[in-house]
Design a protein around this motif. Structure first.
Motif, PDB file in Angstrom:
ATOM      1  N   UNK A 102      45.092 -27.687  21.763  1.00  0.00           N
ATOM      2  CA  UNK A 102      45.209 -26.228  21.746  1.00  0.00           C
ATOM      3  C   UNK A 102      44.033 -25.599  22.483  1.00  0.00           C
ATOM      4  N   UNK A 103      44.333 -24.851  23.532  1.00  0.00           N
ATOM      5  CA  UNK A 103      43.298 -24.162  24.297  1.00  0.00           C
ATOM      6  C   UNK A 103      43.526 -22.660  24.202  1.00  0.00           C
ATOM      7  N   UNK A 104      42.511 -21.895  24.561  1.00  0.00           N
ATOM      8  CA  UNK A 104      42.606 -20.438  24.487  1.00  0.00           C
ATOM      9  C   UNK A 104      43.507 -19.895  25.595  1.00  0.00           C
ATOM     10  N   UNK A 105      43.934 -18.652  25.427  1.00  0.00           N
ATOM     11  CA  UNK A 105      44.720 -17.991  26.463  1.00  0.00           C
ATOM     12  C   UNK A 105      43.922 -17.897  27.754  1.00  0.00           C
ATOM     13  N   UNK A 106      42.624 -17.654  27.623  1.00  0.00           N
ATOM     14  CA  UNK A 106      41.774 -17.532  28.805  1.00  0.00           C
ATOM     15  C   UNK A 106      41.725 -18.850  29.577  1.00  0.00           C
ATOM     16  N   UNK A 107      41.577 -19.965  28.878  1.00  0.00           N
ATOM     17  CA  UNK A 107      41.510 -21.250  29.553  1.00  0.00           C
ATOM     18  C   UNK A 107      42.867 -21.636  30.130  1.00  0.00           C
ATOM     19  N   UNK A 108      43.947 -21.319  29.411  1.00  0.00           N
ATOM     20  CA  UNK A 108      45.292 -21.636  29.902  1.00  0.00           C
ATOM     21  C   UNK A 108      45.647 -20.834  31.144  1.00  0.00           C
ATOM     22  N   UNK A 109      45.030 -19.646  31.292  1.00  0.00           N
ATOM     23  CA  UNK A 109      45.268 -18.771  32.449  1.00  0.00           C
ATOM     24  C   UNK A 109      46.743 -18.403  32.604  1.00  0.00           C
ATOM     25  N   UNK A 110      47.474 -18.334  31.523  1.00  0.00           N
ATOM     26  CA  UNK A 110      48.873 -17.936  31.514  1.00  0.00           C
ATOM     27  C   UNK A 110      49.110 -17.070  30.289  1.00  0.00           C
ATOM     28  N   UNK A 111      50.008 -16.089  30.381  1.00  0.00           N
ATOM     29  CA  UNK A 111      50.328 -15.307  29.186  1.00  0.00           C
ATOM     30  C   UNK A 111      50.979 -16.189  28.127  1.00  0.00           C
ATOM     31  N   UNK A 112      50.714 -15.895  26.869  1.00  0.00           N
ATOM     32  CA  UNK A 112      51.300 -16.680  25.788  1.00  0.00           C
ATOM     33  C   UNK A 112      52.700 -16.172  25.485  1.00  0.00           C
ATOM     34  N   UNK A 113      53.532 -16.144  26.521  1.00  0.00           N
ATOM     35  CA  UNK A 113      54.901 -15.627  26.394  1.00  0.00           C
ATOM     36  C   UNK A 113      55.742 -16.562  25.537  1.00  0.00           C
TER      37      UNK A 113
END
Length: 296
Positions: A102-113
């Protein structure tokens, strides 16, 4: 509308990264991979208006954010592969699968749609508009292509990538690169039969151009596999170290934390592939789990 163009027969392309495919069906439209971006859903609706089509259904080739985020702004039943339901409907499961944790939204660089799937699709199942689902696992376990046999077009999603994408990232992202290679062989057969291939990221291709694109993807898989085996023969290496070495050696993308995590997931599948074939084995080491070539 700028950018909208016909691919073949009743199939249209709204370019992007990823590409969106629109299939006309008796005054209605099936939209494959709506994509991502603040104005993407608006662009799709304008394209349908230009074509004089209503929206019949949304079809997702798989459950990654860049392919599904714009679906939230469109009202139509959503079809997605059964094995990708968790990825489509849960941003938590998606991040676990893509990044190995589990990574943060910032690290994923994608919206959590997150998108509710109305119609789960079985491998090889039928889709609205007379389309059919083609099982193309590898990028994700349930990844599928969407085939219009009438127009001889395959919306391939991320089962094949444009050569520029391959050159940039070096390590093609896939949950299972061995499965991805088998899916590429299916696409190669269709390309040889004259089907037009629409990759999720890259230019539309047909004929020799389509075959060449698939071959470049197959070569990329072999290059990654060979690189991993070479490094394991030199000395035991951890997955994290292997991800760094592959990132700086095989492509031009910067070894950012996000890119290293993505490559780590793909390379883990290569290690599993080599272990199944008796070519590699894990060992406990001071720096964690290390992998080495198996001798004998």
């Amino acid at each position: 509308m700028q950018g909208l163009r016909r691919i073949a027969g009743r199939v249209y392309l709204l370019p992007g990264s990823p590409n969106t495919v629109i299939v006309a069906d008796s005054g209605r439209a099936v939209v494959v991979d709506p994509g991502i971006g603040e104005d993407r859903s608006t662009r799709i609706l304008r394209a349908l208006e230009e074509l004089g089509l209503g929206l019949e259904a949304l079809v997702l080739t798989h459950g990654h954010s860049d392919h599904l985020a714009a679906a939230a702004g469109l009202e139509a039943p959503v079809y997605a592969p059964r094995l990708c339901l968790g990825l489509v409907e849960s941003s938590v499961l998606r991040r676990l699968a893509v990044y190995g944790g589990l990574v943060s939204e910032q690290l994923a660089s994608m919206p959590l749609a997150e998108v509710k799937v109305d119609k789960p699709v079985e491998p090889g199942g039928s889709l609205p508009g007379g389309l059919r689902a083609l099982a193309l696992p590898g990028h994700t376990p349930g990844h599928m292509g969407v085939v219009d046999d009438e127009s001889m077009v395959v919306a391939a999603g991320d089962a094949v990538l444009g050569e520029r994408v391959l050159a940039r990232f070096g390590v093609p992202f896939a949950a299972d690169l061995e499965e991805w290679a088998r899916s590429l062989e299916k696409l190669r057969e269709l390309a040889e039969e004259g089907y037009t291939l629409v990759p999720g990221h890259g230019p539309v291709a047909r004929g020799r151009r389509a075959v060449s694109m698939v071959d470049a993807n197959l070569a990329a898989v072999e290059r990654v596999r060979g690189f991993v085996l070479e490094k394991l023969r030199e000395k035991p290496v951890t997955l994290d170290r292997l991800a760094y070495l592959a990132t700086v050696s095989l492509g031009s993308a910067e070894p950012t934390p996000r890119q290293l995590l993505l490559n780590r997931t793909a390379l883990a599948s290569v290690l599993a592939w080599l272990e199944r074939e008796g070519l590699a084995e894990p060992v406990a080491a001071g720096e964690g789990v290390a992998w080495r070539a198996r001798i004998g």
